[in-house]
Design a protein around this motif. Structure first.
Motif, PDB file in Angstrom:
ATOM      1  N   GLY A  38      68.643 -15.564  55.692  1.00 17.84           N
ATOM      2  CA  GLY A  38      68.390 -16.563  54.665  1.00 17.84           C
ATOM      3  C   GLY A  38      69.628 -16.828  53.820  1.00 17.84           C
ATOM      4  O   GLY A  38      70.750 -16.425  54.153  1.00 17.84           O
ATOM      5  N   VAL A  39      69.407 -17.497  52.689  1.00 19.52           N
ATOM      6  CA  VAL A  39      70.508 -17.897  51.805  1.00 19.52           C
ATOM      7  C   VAL A  39      70.803 -16.761  50.829  1.00 19.52           C
ATOM      8  O   VAL A  39      69.885 -16.230  50.193  1.00 19.52           O
ATOM      9  CB  VAL A  39      70.142 -19.177  51.029  1.00 19.52           C
ATOM     10  N   PRO A  40      72.087 -16.354  50.667  1.00 20.73           N
ATOM     11  CA  PRO A  40      72.418 -15.376  49.628  1.00 20.73           C
ATOM     12  C   PRO A  40      71.984 -15.887  48.252  1.00 20.73           C
ATOM     13  O   PRO A  40      72.019 -17.089  47.974  1.00 20.73           O
ATOM     14  CB  PRO A  40      73.942 -15.245  49.719  1.00 20.73           C
ATOM     15  N   VAL A  41      71.610 -14.991  47.375  1.00 16.49           N
ATOM     16  CA  VAL A  41      71.058 -15.390  46.075  1.00 16.49           C
ATOM     17  C   VAL A  41      71.970 -14.917  44.952  1.00 16.49           C
ATOM     18  O   VAL A  41      72.778 -14.000  45.121  1.00 16.49           O
ATOM     19  CB  VAL A  41      69.634 -14.816  45.882  1.00 16.49           C
ATOM     20  N   ARG A  42      71.831 -15.603  43.814  1.00 20.22           N
ATOM     21  CA  ARG A  42      72.535 -15.279  42.574  1.00 20.22           C
ATOM     22  C   ARG A  42      74.047 -15.238  42.765  1.00 20.22           C
ATOM     23  O   ARG A  42      74.739 -14.317  42.340  1.00 20.22           O
ATOM     24  CB  ARG A  42      72.036 -13.954  42.003  1.00 20.22           C
TER      25      ARG A  42
END
Length: 541
Positions: A38-42
């Motif tokens: 998925g998409v890396p966060v923060r």
């Protein structure tokens, strides 16, 4: 009743048709596709100080692993769409894993788009993006002035010389306070002035200003030199302090009257002189009358940086102090502080030296080295001059001077005293005070030889003993004489050799080599003569 159905089919389509005849339908589930992370966060971009190259911005990216999808095995970092790093540097903490990547070689003041994508064996997932301006620390604001009023100070300043690459977004004015609690302060988001209120009259406050660009709070610029402000009845600091004339050992300081003189008449001004950025006066204070607006300070040292301050005073009070941040008198270089012998060889001595600090305030462009024979004295004083090369890539002259020199072709066994002097655009400075001594060691110096033609077939070769044996503790000197490289007199201690059996009218090469017991002899210790016996002729070198 039971029915057993046996069918032989060759293809999946045939089997499906056969089962359809019996009223059975087969639904084929699609194959499970491999899934990317998925998409890396923060994701955050944080400007930091660059310890590797302080002239270039450093951006540190922080992010956390994707909240959904399979675990990544690595991350790719893009800057404006260009791949710059593949990293797997993540802090190992199951509860709060954190990944980081440093991005360097950025252009100050330019805004960049930073993308991070998670990667596994199935490929690269969607990217997370953050944009941020690349900046560095701004320098300190200049010429801070604190103008007093009742329980307040009107503070003004000049912008910093270096904004760090981006625009200055705000200034933070900090005032020390004798009262417990947060110190009084004010913030300006545009003008180079603001007002600090809630102060105590007649108390001397140190006021500093800090410039902040888009890197704040991660990059906090240095504070300015403090200005002293005294709310109430004291005069404010003099204005526009500056250096109007300068020499190698003097500086003339000028100023204007305070904007806020206070209720009492100004009786005069006090000048303070500091070395470097210190705040303890290095020289006696100077007092001048109320109508004086400039004063010449003497006894300065060329190359040393000074800070000047001016303060008005009345019958009851000493007013605010205005500081001129930096002035460096320029002049002749000082004598190099030390000269060292770093190596001794055969006819050679390696020298090293250090420039005195300060050294005239300018880089040296030349060095002059002297070698004075001490004992014995075969020659006069020797001198060598080094011209410092200029960096061709610099717009302004920037000299790269060596701090060492290999002196060659000295006389072995002679003790020399070495000194060094430096030169800049103003001329030659004094010679180093403490010379260094060294004695090169090796083969003896060549003997001074001469040949006397006795007859067309005979020559007598004589010579003077060398001025040294080649160095201390090298034993006695002997001599070998050769005729056309054939030894005639070998390892003799006397200084004469008779050569017979010559052919009249022919040129002969006669060599006299001096030899000691440790280093032997070589071309440096050999004298060469050319002899022709008819007519009687001798030439030498």
């Amino acid at each position: 009743m039971s029915i057993t159905l046996e069918c032989r089919v060759r293809t999946l389509r045939a089997m499906t048709a056969a089962l359809a005849c019996l009223g059975l339908v087969i639904t084929m589930a699609p194959a499970q596709a491999a899934e990317t992370p998925g998409v890396p966060v923060r994701l955050r971009a944080i400007p930091l100080e660059n310890a590797v190259d302080p002239t270039k911005p450093l951006m540190q990216l922080w992010w956390r692993p994707p909240a959904e999808g399979p675990a990544p095995t690595a991350y790719k970092v893009y800057v404006d769409g260009e791949l710059v790093e593949t990293t797997i540097r993540c802090r190992i903490n199951p509860r709060r894993p954190l990944c980081r990547a440093n991005v360097m070689n950025l252009i100050p003041g330019q805004e960049y788009a930073f993308d991070v994508a998670a990667v596994n064996e199935s490929g690269e997932g969607k990217v997370a993006r953050v944009t941020r301006e690349a900046v560095m620390l701004p320098s300190e604001p200049l010429n801070v002035i604190a103008v007093p009023d009742n329980e307040k100070l009107y503070v003004s300043w000049d912008p910093p010389l270096d904004t760090g690459g981006g625009a200055i977004r705000s200034y933070f004015v900090r005032v020390n306070s004798p009262v417990p609690g947060p110190p009084p302060a004010c913030v300006s988001t545009g003008p180079t002035s603001c007002t600090v209120s809630g102060l105590i009259n007649a108390y001397a406050y140190d006021v500093t200003v800090e410039a902040r660009n888009s890197g704040y709070p991660f990059l906090e610029g240095p504070e300015s030199l403090p200005a002293v402000g005294i709310p109430g009845g004291r005069p404010s600091g003099p204005r526009n302090i500056r250096v109007v004339a300068a020499g190698s050992s003097s500086a003339t300081i000028a100023w204007e009257a305070p904007q806020f003189p206070g209720p009492e008449a100004i009786l005069g001004y006090t000048l303070f002189l500091y070395e470097g950025q210190g705040f303890q006066p290095a020289y006696p204070q100077v007092n001048v009358g109320p109508g004086v607006r400039q004063h010449r300070l003497t006894g300065l040292t060329a190359g040393l940086t000074y800070t000047f301050a001016v303060q008005a005073y009345t019958k009851s009070f000493a007013g605010g102090m205005t500081v001129y941040s930096s002035h460096t008198p320029l002049g002749l270089p000082r004598a190099p502080s030390r000269v060292d012998i770093t190596g001794v060889g055969n006819t050679t001595v390696q020298l090293g030296w250090e420039d005195a600090a300060p050294s005239g305030g300018l880089e040296a462009t030349h060095y002059r080295l002297t070698a004075t024979p001490v004992a014995p004295v075969p020659t006069g004083v020797l001198a060598e001059e080094i011209v410092c090369p200029v960096k061709a890539t610099q717009a302004a002259p920037d000299f790269e001077c060596p701090a060492s020199y290999l002196w060659m072709n000295l006389v072995n066994g002679v003790t020399y005293s070495f000194t060094v002097a430096a030169k800049n655009k103003f001329g030659w400075g004094p010679t180093s005070t403490y010379p260094a001594s060294a004695t090169p060691e090796g083969t003896p110096p060549p003997p001074a030889a001469n040949a006397t033609v006795n007859s067309p077939t005979q020559v007598t070769v004589t010579w003077d003993a060398p001025v040294t044996t080649g160095g201390p503790d090298v034993g006695d000197v002997t001599y070998t004489v050769t005729l056309d490289d054939t030894p005639i007199c070998r390892d003799i201690a006397v200084t004469t050799c008779v050569i017979t059996g010559l052919t009249p009218g022919r040129d002969y090469t006669v060599k006299v080599m001096a030899i000691n017991e440790v280093f032997g002899g070589d071309d440096f210790s050999t004298s060469v003569l050319t002899v022709n016996t008819q007519p009687l002729l001798v030439t030498g070198r």
